[in-house]
Design a protein around this motif. Sequence first.
Motif, PDB file in Angstrom:
ATOM      1  N   SER A  58     -44.939 -10.274   6.374  1.00 13.84           N
ATOM      2  CA  SER A  58     -45.986 -11.354   6.318  1.00 13.84           C
ATOM      3  C   SER A  58     -45.998 -12.192   5.241  1.00 13.84           C
ATOM      4  O   SER A  58     -45.513 -11.785   3.952  1.00 13.84           O
ATOM      5  CB  SER A  58     -47.504 -10.817   6.589  1.00 13.84           C
ATOM      6  OG  SER A  58     -47.826 -10.206   5.393  1.00 13.84           O
ATOM      7  N   ARG A  59     -46.554 -13.450   5.163  1.00 11.15           N
ATOM      8  CA  ARG A  59     -46.495 -14.285   4.011  1.00 11.15           C
ATOM      9  C   ARG A  59     -47.990 -14.787   3.594  1.00 11.15           C
ATOM     10  O   ARG A  59     -48.774 -14.861   4.455  1.00 11.15           O
ATOM     11  CB  ARG A  59     -45.853 -15.627   4.390  1.00 11.15           C
ATOM     12  CG  ARG A  59     -45.393 -16.582   3.195  1.00 11.15           C
ATOM     13  CD  ARG A  59     -44.557 -17.623   3.572  1.00 11.15           C
ATOM     14  NE  ARG A  59     -45.391 -18.386   4.519  1.00 11.15           N
ATOM     15  CZ  ARG A  59     -46.281 -19.459   4.251  1.00 11.15           C
ATOM     16  NH1 ARG A  59     -46.287 -19.772   2.720  1.00 11.15           N
ATOM     17  NH2 ARG A  59     -46.749 -20.362   5.190  1.00 11.15           N
ATOM     18  N   ASP A  60     -48.196 -14.793   2.307  1.00  9.85           N
ATOM     19  CA  ASP A  60     -49.213 -15.457   1.715  1.00  9.85           C
ATOM     20  C   ASP A  60     -49.582 -16.768   2.143  1.00  9.85           C
ATOM     21  O   ASP A  60     -48.374 -17.438   1.420  1.00  9.85           O
ATOM     22  CB  ASP A  60     -49.625 -15.046   0.256  1.00  9.85           C
ATOM     23  CG  ASP A  60     -50.745 -15.651  -0.254  1.00  9.85           C
ATOM     24  OD1 ASP A  60     -51.497 -16.414   0.415  1.00  9.85           O
ATOM     25  OD2 ASP A  60     -51.147 -15.048  -1.307  1.00  9.85           O
ATOM     26  N   PRO A  61     -50.262 -17.398   2.895  1.00  6.32           N
ATOM     27  CA  PRO A  61     -50.136 -18.667   3.479  1.00  6.32           C
ATOM     28  C   PRO A  61     -50.308 -19.644   2.022  1.00  6.32           C
ATOM     29  O   PRO A  61     -50.103 -20.927   2.240  1.00  6.32           O
ATOM     30  CB  PRO A  61     -51.259 -18.833   4.299  1.00  6.32           C
ATOM     31  CG  PRO A  61     -52.263 -17.826   4.143  1.00  6.32           C
ATOM     32  CD  PRO A  61     -51.338 -16.663   3.372  1.00  6.32           C
ATOM     33  N   HIS A  62     -50.771 -19.175   0.871  1.00  2.00           N
ATOM     34  CA  HIS A  62     -51.066 -19.876  -0.247  1.00  2.00           C
ATOM     35  C   HIS A  62     -49.903 -19.939  -1.150  1.00  2.00           C
ATOM     36  O   HIS A  62     -50.017 -20.677  -2.208  1.00  2.00           O
ATOM     37  CB  HIS A  62     -52.379 -19.787  -0.987  1.00  2.00           C
ATOM     38  CG  HIS A  62     -53.650 -19.528  -0.251  1.00  2.00           C
ATOM     39  ND1 HIS A  62     -54.104 -20.529   0.350  1.00  2.00           N
ATOM     40  CD2 HIS A  62     -54.445 -18.294   0.270  1.00  2.00           C
ATOM     41  CE1 HIS A  62     -55.338 -20.223   1.243  1.00  2.00           C
ATOM     42  NE2 HIS A  62     -55.503 -19.077   0.957  1.00  2.00           N
ATOM     43  N   THR A  63     -48.713 -19.344  -0.684  1.00  2.00           N
ATOM     44  CA  THR A  63     -47.635 -19.385  -1.394  1.00  2.00           C
ATOM     45  C   THR A  63     -46.254 -19.614  -0.805  1.00  2.00           C
ATOM     46  O   THR A  63     -46.364 -19.805   0.482  1.00  2.00           O
ATOM     47  CB  THR A  63     -47.314 -17.777  -2.046  1.00  2.00           C
ATOM     48  OG1 THR A  63     -46.968 -17.074  -0.947  1.00  2.00           O
ATOM     49  CG2 THR A  63     -48.608 -17.260  -2.804  1.00  2.00           C
ATOM     50  N   ASN A  64     -45.146 -19.835  -1.621  1.00  2.00           N
ATOM     51  CA  ASN A  64     -43.868 -20.074  -0.689  1.00  2.00           C
ATOM     52  C   ASN A  64     -43.017 -18.833  -0.615  1.00  2.00           C
ATOM     53  O   ASN A  64     -41.808 -19.165  -0.261  1.00  2.00           O
ATOM     54  CB  ASN A  64     -43.205 -21.233  -1.607  1.00  2.00           C
ATOM     55  CG  ASN A  64     -44.102 -22.754  -1.567  1.00  2.00           C
ATOM     56  OD1 ASN A  64     -44.717 -22.832  -0.548  1.00  2.00           O
ATOM     57  ND2 ASN A  64     -44.053 -23.063  -2.658  1.00  2.00           N
ATOM     58  N   GLU A  65     -43.751 -17.803  -0.796  1.00  2.00           N
ATOM     59  CA  GLU A  65     -42.770 -16.572  -0.782  1.00  2.00           C
ATOM     60  C   GLU A  65     -42.393 -16.125   0.779  1.00  2.00           C
ATOM     61  O   GLU A  65     -42.978 -16.824   1.603  1.00  2.00           O
ATOM     62  CB  GLU A  65     -43.864 -15.453  -0.965  1.00  2.00           C
ATOM     63  CG  GLU A  65     -44.963 -14.916   0.306  1.00  2.00           C
ATOM     64  CD  GLU A  65     -45.814 -13.660  -0.145  1.00  2.00           C
ATOM     65  OE1 GLU A  65     -45.679 -13.247  -1.202  1.00  2.00           O
ATOM     66  OE2 GLU A  65     -46.568 -13.401   0.389  1.00  2.00           O
ATOM     67  N   SER A  66     -41.225 -15.476   0.754  1.00  2.00           N
ATOM     68  CA  SER A  66     -40.526 -14.957   2.056  1.00  2.00           C
ATOM     69  C   SER A  66     -41.302 -14.187   2.603  1.00  2.00           C
ATOM     70  O   SER A  66     -42.122 -13.177   1.882  1.00  2.00           O
ATOM     71  CB  SER A  66     -39.278 -14.731   1.876  1.00  2.00           C
ATOM     72  OG  SER A  66     -38.686 -14.010   2.819  1.00  2.00           O
ATOM     73  N   PRO A  67     -41.508 -14.159   4.037  1.00  2.00           N
ATOM     74  CA  PRO A  67     -42.530 -13.027   4.697  1.00  2.00           C
ATOM     75  C   PRO A  67     -41.686 -11.833   4.624  1.00  2.00           C
ATOM     76  O   PRO A  67     -42.138 -10.542   4.836  1.00  2.00           O
ATOM     77  CB  PRO A  67     -42.403 -13.721   6.277  1.00  2.00           C
ATOM     78  CG  PRO A  67     -41.177 -14.456   6.442  1.00  2.00           C
ATOM     79  CD  PRO A  67     -41.113 -15.226   4.855  1.00  2.00           C
ATOM     80  N   ARG A  68     -40.642 -11.812   4.348  1.00  2.00           N
ATOM     81  CA  ARG A  68     -39.593 -10.521   3.941  1.00  2.00           C
ATOM     82  C   ARG A  68     -39.850  -9.977   2.642  1.00  2.00           C
ATOM     83  O   ARG A  68     -38.806  -9.204   2.300  1.00  2.00           O
ATOM     84  CB  ARG A  68     -38.115 -10.686   4.260  1.00  2.00           C
ATOM     85  CG  ARG A  68     -38.110 -10.913   5.932  1.00  2.00           C
ATOM     86  CD  ARG A  68     -36.539 -11.038   6.363  1.00  2.00           C
ATOM     87  NE  ARG A  68     -36.355 -10.919   7.915  1.00  2.00           N
ATOM     88  CZ  ARG A  68     -36.397  -9.975   8.659  1.00  2.00           C
ATOM     89  NH1 ARG A  68     -36.603  -8.746   8.097  1.00  2.00           N
ATOM     90  NH2 ARG A  68     -36.157 -10.059   9.958  1.00  2.00           N
ATOM     91  N   TRP A  69     -40.760 -10.495   1.870  1.00  2.00           N
ATOM     92  CA  TRP A  69     -40.681  -9.907   0.423  1.00  2.00           C
ATOM     93  C   TRP A  69     -40.691  -8.661   0.109  1.00  2.00           C
ATOM     94  O   TRP A  69     -40.092  -8.002  -0.829  1.00  2.00           O
ATOM     95  CB  TRP A  69     -41.850 -10.844  -0.279  1.00  2.00           C
ATOM     96  CG  TRP A  69     -43.359 -10.104   0.246  1.00  2.00           C
ATOM     97  CD1 TRP A  69     -43.833 -10.699   1.276  1.00  2.00           C
ATOM     98  CD2 TRP A  69     -43.762  -9.134  -0.265  1.00  2.00           C
ATOM     99  NE1 TRP A  69     -44.922 -10.085   1.335  1.00  2.00           N
ATOM    100  CE2 TRP A  69     -45.170  -9.002   0.648  1.00  2.00           C
ATOM    101  CE3 TRP A  69     -43.775  -8.167  -1.068  1.00  2.00           C
ATOM    102  CZ2 TRP A  69     -45.986  -7.785   0.354  1.00  2.00           C
ATOM    103  CZ3 TRP A  69     -44.542  -7.118  -1.529  1.00  2.00           C
ATOM    104  CH2 TRP A  69     -45.751  -7.063  -0.790  1.00  2.00           C
ATOM    105  N   SER A  70     -41.487  -8.012   1.299  1.00  2.00           N
ATOM    106  CA  SER A  70     -41.734  -6.438   0.999  1.00  2.00           C
ATOM    107  C   SER A  70     -40.452  -5.677   1.209  1.00  2.00           C
ATOM    108  O   SER A  70     -40.367  -4.517   0.841  1.00  2.00           O
ATOM    109  CB  SER A  70     -42.706  -6.047   2.164  1.00  2.00           C
ATOM    110  OG  SER A  70     -42.392  -6.290   3.398  1.00  2.00           O
ATOM    111  N   GLU A  71     -39.281  -6.320   1.609  1.00  2.00           N
ATOM    112  CA  GLU A  71     -38.025  -5.506   1.841  1.00  2.00           C
ATOM    113  C   GLU A  71     -37.335  -5.241   0.507  1.00  2.00           C
ATOM    114  O   GLU A  71     -36.773  -4.374   0.323  1.00  2.00           O
ATOM    115  CB  GLU A  71     -37.210  -6.278   2.583  1.00  2.00           C
ATOM    116  CG  GLU A  71     -37.667  -6.192   4.251  1.00  2.00           C
ATOM    117  CD  GLU A  71     -36.594  -7.202   5.132  1.00  2.00           C
ATOM    118  OE1 GLU A  71     -36.745  -6.801   6.359  1.00  2.00           O
ATOM    119  OE2 GLU A  71     -36.314  -8.055   4.815  1.00  2.00           O
TER     120      GLU A  71
END
Length: 370
Positions: A58-71
């Motif tokens: 999932s992605r923090d809607p207030h950032t540009n992070e990838s939803p796959r950051w947790s991998e």
Amino acid sequence: MKTIGYFQLLAMLLFWMGVPNVYGDAYHLKSCRSFYGRPHDLKLQRPPQRVLLVPLLSRDPHTNESPRWSEQPARAIKAFYRRRFGASVMQLRNIWSWTDYYQQVARLIETTAPFDRLIFISHGGFDGPVLKNAVYRQDYRINDGKGQLLQYSEAQPGLRNVLTITYDTQKNARFSDFMALRHQELAEMKTDDIRQLLKGMEKKLQPLDQGCFQTYCAPNKLAGSPDEVRRQRLEICEVVCREPLFEFKTSAELSEERFLHFAHTLRSLVTSDGLVFFGACNPGSAAPPEPEKAPEKDETELLIQSSLAGGPYRSYVHLVSAATGRISAGPIGQSSAEDIIHRLILFESDRPQRYLCIAAPEALQANGEK
């Protein structure tokens, strides 16, 4: 990839330098009274031999992070357990919703032995790990000329979001046909997008009451008003002076059945002397004291302040520990990908850390603390 030795060194430096404000405050620290000590005071399987990683996408809607950051932290954690303990490490993949999680876990429970460590890596809050608010059930029915669509969705296990749309099937045939033929499509849309879609249809299909509009929003009524006031007045008249085609309601409520289902998966996946670790923000944080709360209803701590599993509890890890009979742990206050790695390394190295909350059933506390 950075070496595990680097991660361990950095973790030591961060905590020796004293950076607790990054992770929480003095009030949150009080949430961990049921167990606060070194990991060796627990009757915990050591060394861990089987580890299951669950990176939630999932992605923090207030950032540009990838939803796959947790991998990314999952890869570092996997390397740590394999190199340090020679553990067998499995990882669930493509968990975009809790339905994905339950489907994969159901197969896993049937085919593998329980794990010594179950590690979630995700965004989170006072009521646990967070995923996209996905619809898991939708009911559509027509009775006595009334149409109703009920949607049940879930971002955190046990917190059910309910959307209810009701309408008179005789009021507008085109709207009724749309709901009858295309309501299934709404399950893939966000709640706000559904509202905007239906309001847009209503505006096209339902005429304005001209008498009402002329009374409140005729040009002479708005003459001399500032542009912003005129715009707001016209928006209000668009709503008030148009007979609605539907009623739209949303609510959040506890679902004991859904929470206990989640707790059952944790209990089935983890050995009786294993650990459930929530790598996220606030699973170990206490709910804010009453004077700090906003006067309106707070829907961010419904689970931990409920009677689930004999609650209320100080924090989410306490609730999970009570509901599963397993040791549960997670950060107090804010966290990050790097922080999750550091905390696990310190925990498995039997080093104390101030802003990690550990909740354990009395039977699993070597020193007998409650």
